[in-house]
Design an enzyme around this catalytic site. Sequence first.
Site, PDB file in Angstrom:
ATOM      1  N   HIS A   1      42.181  37.757  49.576  1.00  0.00           N
ATOM      2  CA  HIS A   1      41.462  38.705  50.440  1.00  0.00           C
ATOM      3  C   HIS A   1      39.958  38.702  50.165  1.00  0.00           C
ATOM      4  O   HIS A   1      39.187  39.222  50.975  1.00  0.00           O
ATOM      5  CB  HIS A   1      42.040  40.120  50.290  1.00  0.00           C
ATOM      6  CG  HIS A   1      41.726  40.809  49.003  1.00  0.00           C
ATOM      7  ND1 HIS A   1      42.677  41.066  48.037  1.00  0.00           N
ATOM      8  CD2 HIS A   1      40.572  41.321  48.518  1.00  0.00           C
ATOM      9  CE1 HIS A   1      42.113  41.702  47.032  1.00  0.00           C
ATOM     10  NE2 HIS A   1      40.835  41.870  47.303  1.00  0.00           N
TER      11      HIS A   1
ATOM     12  N   ASP B   1      48.379  36.643  47.833  1.00  0.00           N
ATOM     13  CA  ASP B   1      47.004  37.085  47.607  1.00  0.00           C
ATOM     14  C   ASP B   1      46.317  36.236  46.533  1.00  0.00           C
ATOM     15  O   ASP B   1      45.628  36.756  45.655  1.00  0.00           O
ATOM     16  CB  ASP B   1      46.956  38.566  47.224  1.00  0.00           C
ATOM     17  CG  ASP B   1      45.558  39.153  47.413  1.00  0.00           C
ATOM     18  OD1 ASP B   1      44.753  38.525  48.123  1.00  0.00           O
ATOM     19  OD2 ASP B   1      45.274  40.218  46.832  1.00  0.00           O
TER      20      ASP B   1
ATOM     21  N   SER C   1      38.232  42.354  42.393  1.00  0.00           N
ATOM     22  CA  SER C   1      39.297  41.529  42.959  1.00  0.00           C
ATOM     23  C   SER C   1      39.120  40.069  42.563  1.00  0.00           C
ATOM     24  O   SER C   1      38.036  39.496  42.701  1.00  0.00           O
ATOM     25  CB  SER C   1      39.284  41.642  44.484  1.00  0.00           C
ATOM     26  OG  SER C   1      39.583  42.943  44.899  1.00  0.00           O
TER      27      SER C   1
END
Length: 459
Positions: free
Chosen positions: A205, A239, A315
Amino acid sequence: MDTLWREFQIPSPEERREVVLTYRPPEDEVTLRYERPLPACMRAKEDPFAAPAPGWKTDPANPLNPPEKPKAHWGVRIYVGISLLLIICCLGVGIWYVTQYGFDLPGSGRRPDTRGDMPPWEEYYYYWDSMEPEETEITIPSYPKGGDTRLALTSDEGLPVLTLKEVYDQVTPSVVAVLGRQEMYASVGTGVIFSEDGYILTNCHVIAGCSSCAIWISDDYGIDQQFEARVVGYDEDADLAVLKVEAEGLPAAEFGISDDLQVGDPVYAIGNPLGVELRNTLTDGIVSAINRDVDVDGVTMTLIQTTAALNSGNSGGPLINQYGQVIGINTIKMMSEYDTIEGLGFAIPSSIALRWVNELIEYGKLQPQPVLGVTVNRIPETLPDGRTGLRLEEVTEGLSGDRAGLEAGDYLTAFNGQEVLGYEQLLGLRRQLYVGDEVPVQVWRDGEYLEFTMIMMAE
């Protein structure tokens, strides 16, 4: 007639010949008020040489009216109106710009290839990162798949426990900033170098919707080196994304085995919270849970739960054990606009990511994952002979377990040649399999042990 004049007090003609004017002081104040224009003969003649008072004008046809102040000029009104309109337009444009780009100056976030440009932090995704861009297609130039590099995990057996500073010094050189260019803005995340020849692991993402990607790597002196990255492979459900930069001799992080973690173990996170201004921020915490199933946009992910502080920008960064090994890739943090939530961060376990990363390098995408087709009770039970087994609560019709002959109520005692001691161990054994593999299994049923062969099927 004389009598009539006297009776009605009308003066006789003789008496009317004499007119007597008398003055009677008025008892009340008399106010003269002009009601209608005077006849032309009574109007005063205008003096052509008389100059009117400055700023005043009179009505020559009505000299008794008070002078009237001239009206404001139309030019002033038009000027004020246009000025107000411009102010409102500028205010509207300013509000729109702030909502789109924040308070960064124009151009910031558009050119992550220059060190002075500070791209805005990435938007919130699931939990913290729930606002993904509308266009999530990744158009970053691709790197040829099938390379020889592979991710490997190293046991922590015999390794010394490091201090917090030692962990930071050991892992920080391998932590990079990932800057993805998107149509209207730039996203900022974190990545981990796992090979000296430039393979980098991050979250999918982080680069969603990006058409190009830049990697910032800091050297031993804190000087940033910038590289254009190409995408090797990615998977949205997992992911994970693997990037490649053209470089040699990069500081690669050591990856550990997440299956060795225990609840309460200390862990650390290094990343770029809220953008590049706070790069390589270190936070610490403990392992709160292992193999926590979390539903993320309809996909169930098995994750490590930790109290280490994670924020937008972390992230794709590493979750590190006390030996300086990367044992997870930070991916989400629970948040709520209605309640206060702290210390609920999640990371993809390295033991699960191992297979996925290597498949992305070899094939550019994940291969079909094998499933057992059975629902297993996570609490192991001791059988009459002292062995350990996991009770099969449900067998899905048509899948591997059902076709092999397993039944609900059986106790799974051996799988692929190894004694079954717990649920996590069974998951680890399954992760080593591929679709089509033939796996011997042993179950305890009605007081006896039975042998079956399961053929792994895709989910």
